[in-house]
Scaffold this active site. Sequence first.
Site, PDB file in Angstrom:
ATOM      1  N   HIS A 124      -4.010  -5.718   3.053  1.00 15.75           N
ATOM      2  CA  HIS A 124      -4.730  -6.229   4.177  1.00 15.75           C
ATOM      3  C   HIS A 124      -4.458  -7.738   3.869  1.00 15.75           C
ATOM      4  CE1 HIS A 124      -7.712  -7.123   6.969  1.00 15.75           C
ATOM      5  NE2 HIS A 124      -8.816  -6.972   6.374  1.00 15.75           N
ATOM      6  N   HIS A 174       1.933  -3.065  11.059  1.00 13.94           N
ATOM      7  CA  HIS A 174       0.553  -3.248  11.534  1.00 13.94           C
ATOM      8  C   HIS A 174       0.245  -1.899  12.083  1.00 13.94           C
ATOM      9  CE1 HIS A 174      -2.872  -5.075  12.947  1.00 13.94           C
ATOM     10  NE2 HIS A 174      -2.587  -6.094  12.042  1.00 13.94           N
ATOM     11  N   ASP A 212       1.228 -12.194   8.196  1.00 13.93           N
ATOM     12  CA  ASP A 212       1.160 -12.663   6.686  1.00 13.93           C
ATOM     13  C   ASP A 212       2.654 -12.987   6.196  1.00 13.93           C
ATOM     14  OD1 ASP A 212      -1.197 -12.624   6.029  1.00 13.93           O
ATOM     15  OD2 ASP A 212      -1.412 -10.323   5.556  1.00 13.93           O
TER      16      ASP A 212
HETATM   17  N1  ACO Z   1       7.538  -1.093   4.970  1.00  8.78           N
HETATM   18  C1  ACO Z   1       8.070  -0.053   5.060  1.00  8.78           C
HETATM   19  N2  ACO Z   1       7.691   1.054   5.709  1.00  8.78           N
HETATM   20  C2  ACO Z   1       6.479   0.763   6.168  1.00  8.78           C
HETATM   21  C3  ACO Z   1       5.868  -0.416   6.112  1.00  8.78           C
HETATM   22  C4  ACO Z   1       6.489  -1.269   5.398  1.00  8.78           C
HETATM   23  N3  ACO Z   1       5.679  -2.539   5.460  1.00  8.78           N
HETATM   24  N4  ACO Z   1       4.557  -0.161   6.803  1.00  8.78           N
HETATM   25  C5  ACO Z   1       4.824   1.041   7.388  1.00  8.78           C
HETATM   26  N5  ACO Z   1       5.734   1.631   6.831  1.00  8.78           N
HETATM   27  C6  ACO Z   1       6.213   3.155   7.560  1.00  8.78           C
HETATM   28  C7  ACO Z   1       5.624   4.062   6.618  1.00  8.78           C
HETATM   29  O1  ACO Z   1       6.074   4.327   5.239  1.00  8.78           O
HETATM   30  C8  ACO Z   1       5.303   5.180   7.534  1.00  8.78           C
HETATM   31  O2  ACO Z   1       6.765   5.811   7.542  1.00  8.78           O
HETATM   32  P1  ACO Z   1       6.522   7.588   7.751  1.00  8.78           P
HETATM   33  O3  ACO Z   1       5.994   7.744   9.139  1.00  8.78           O
HETATM   34  O4  ACO Z   1       8.017   7.954   7.948  1.00  8.78           O
HETATM   35  O5  ACO Z   1       6.155   8.268   6.745  1.00  8.78           O
HETATM   36  C9  ACO Z   1       4.961   4.568   8.896  1.00  8.78           C
HETATM   37  O6  ACO Z   1       5.879   3.214   8.689  1.00  8.78           O
HETATM   38  C10 ACO Z   1       3.520   4.474   9.294  1.00  8.78           C
HETATM   39  O7  ACO Z   1       3.200   3.784   8.017  1.00  8.78           O
HETATM   40  P2  ACO Z   1       1.572   3.743   7.771  1.00  8.78           P
HETATM   41  O8  ACO Z   1       1.225   3.500   6.478  1.00  8.78           O
HETATM   42  O9  ACO Z   1       1.059   5.118   8.176  1.00  8.78           O
HETATM   43  O10 ACO Z   1       0.995   2.728   8.839  1.00  8.78           O
HETATM   44  P3  ACO Z   1      -0.565   2.006   8.570  1.00  8.78           P
HETATM   45  O11 ACO Z   1      -0.706   1.688  10.008  1.00  8.78           O
HETATM   46  O12 ACO Z   1      -1.520   3.092   7.943  1.00  8.78           O
HETATM   47  O13 ACO Z   1      -0.309   0.732   7.739  1.00  8.78           O
HETATM   48  C11 ACO Z   1       0.011  -1.428   7.107  1.00  8.78           C
HETATM   49  C12 ACO Z   1      -0.314  -0.510   8.580  1.00  8.78           C
HETATM   50  C13 ACO Z   1      -0.930  -1.246   6.091  1.00  8.78           C
HETATM   51  C14 ACO Z   1      -0.148  -2.878   7.639  1.00  8.78           C
HETATM   52  C15 ACO Z   1       1.488  -1.088   6.698  1.00  8.78           C
HETATM   53  O14 ACO Z   1       2.307  -1.302   7.636  1.00  8.78           O
HETATM   54  C16 ACO Z   1       1.720  -1.715   5.291  1.00  8.78           C
HETATM   55  O15 ACO Z   1       1.561  -1.610   4.432  1.00  8.78           O
HETATM   56  N6  ACO Z   1       2.308  -2.952   5.544  1.00  8.78           N
HETATM   57  C17 ACO Z   1       2.789  -4.018   4.459  1.00  8.78           C
HETATM   58  C18 ACO Z   1       1.658  -4.857   3.870  1.00  8.78           C
HETATM   59  C19 ACO Z   1       1.336  -5.657   4.968  1.00  8.78           C
HETATM   60  O16 ACO Z   1       2.077  -6.725   5.337  1.00  8.78           O
HETATM   61  N7  ACO Z   1       0.091  -5.882   5.338  1.00  8.78           N
HETATM   62  C20 ACO Z   1      -0.700  -6.938   6.050  1.00  8.78           C
HETATM   63  C21 ACO Z   1      -1.154  -6.350   7.386  1.00  8.78           C
HETATM   64  S1  ACO Z   1      -1.689  -7.725   8.408  1.00  8.78           S
HETATM   65  C22 ACO Z   1      -3.446  -7.993   7.766  1.00  8.78           C
HETATM   66  O17 ACO Z   1      -4.100  -7.166   7.219  1.00  8.78           O
HETATM   67  C23 ACO Z   1      -4.001  -9.410   7.997  1.00  8.78           C
END
Ligand code: ACO
Length: 444
Positions: free
Chosen positions: A268, A307, A363
């Site tokens: 987050h 996201h 971010d």
């Molecule tokens: N890098 C690589 N792969 C990713 C990423 C990433 N940053 N984010 C999502 N994916 C992939 C997952 O592996 C998944 O792949 P699959 O379907 O083939 O298994 C798919 O995309 C969906 O991912 P989820 O984790 O289900 O997506 P969710 O909506 O739950 O997660 C999140 C969103 C937590 C922001 C995620 O994209 C992430 O971990 N990003 C990196 C951390 C980050 O930058 N967080 C800040 C968010 S903005 C904020 O909170 C202010």
Amino acid sequence: MANPTLTITDNRTGKQYTVPIENGAINASELAKIKVAADEPGLVSYDPALLNTAVCKSKVGYIDGDRGILRYRGYPIEELAERSSYLETAYLIVKGELPTASHFRMWQHNIKMHTMVHENVKHLIEGFRYDAHPMGILVGTVGALSTFYPDAKNIMDVESRRMQTRRLIGKMPTIAAFAYRHSRGLPYVYPDNDLSYTGNFLSMLFKMTELKYTPNPTLERALDVLFILHADHEQNCSATTVRTVGSSHADPYSAVAAAAAALGGPLHGAANEAVIHMLREIGSKEHIPDLIRQVKNRERRLMGFGHRVYKNYDPRAKIIKQIAHAVFEVTGKNPLIDIALELERIALEDDYFVSHKLYPNVDFYSGIIYEAMGFPVEMFPVLFAIARTSGWMAQWAEMLLDDEQKIVRPKQIYLGYDERHYVPLATRREVEGVPHETEIRGPL
Ligand code: ACO
């Protein structure tokens, strides 16, 4: 259709149910009417992480993730970032409308009246270890504010809610700055109410021996815009936390401390911290393909990308990228920007990121600007928390005054043991070769 409905056929019984659709949603409690036998609990919806569940009706923020739209109370984020100030935006978010000139003057005055903290708050911060993470200090200290302001428990009194809102928005920068000065072993700088909200914050952070700190106007404005961009983001993890904790009628300091704790996680609001660590680890552009390979092999995530809601682009990331250039003209270029730009370019051409709809989020670039401005990485989520306080308070109050809300109490699907009976300790069988409790299976 005037009164849209959904018809559900339960194939177990052949019975049909007509469920009203309101605002594009069905009420999950309607599902409880669907049951095989009259004495059983009825159907529930299963939605871990609330992926497709609306938990409230809100008028604060609006996001259209497919079109990259973010609005506070109807105003596009781009317009607010260009023309508003953080305190004006905070007023908009908290009160629902932009202030008139006289209301804005009053609001600024009221916030400034609450920038000081009780001396015991200062002593509390002094009690933390020299290397305490400032986010931990912030969470602990905001929680402790409820002991300084016991009137905060009068949550149904509008005057009390207003007072705690002013106190929280006013004191957040002071606590954050004290946490920073503590980590540097520097004397705390008291608020200077002649300065703007962000100007005063910069003064409390960076003032040394000069009698009066003069913030650089470009950096002051850049920080103000960054605060605007972070002020609210509808039902994210920390907003859900403030509503959940607040639903038990805990005081707002406790609810906001919990929200800040949620924000502090690397998935987050602390992702900005993780981005900088990642960019430093990459070190130079030629190492980017190796990182991309690791991400595609699912060995790690590309921090600052992806996201839950934005599946096109994060409009905040676009604005932040523009601010970066203005900041670098003052501070000199942060070399990490070149790695970040190249990383974005390569990722956005790569099928993995395109097919997963992964774009830079807020971010990805914010940390690079914060670093150029002289903030240590540990302070990044703290900066986020200062800005998000107005959003948290708006979400908290909206929850509190919503007649449809109750104490949050989700359901579970129980998959554990059926009833079993207690066996006295002396007669329980030891597991062969497992002498230590930590070696027993289980998550803890
Ligand atoms: N890098 C690589 N792969 C990713 C990423 C990433 N940053 N984010 C999502 N994916 C992939 C997952 O592996 C998944 O792949 P699959 O379907 O083939 O298994 C798919 O995309 C969906 O991912 P989820 O984790 O289900 O997506 P969710 O909506 O739950 O997660 C999140 C969103 C937590 C922001 C995620 O994209 C992430 O971990 N990003 C990196 C951390 C980050 O930058 N967080 C800040 C968010 S903005 C904020 O909170 C202010």
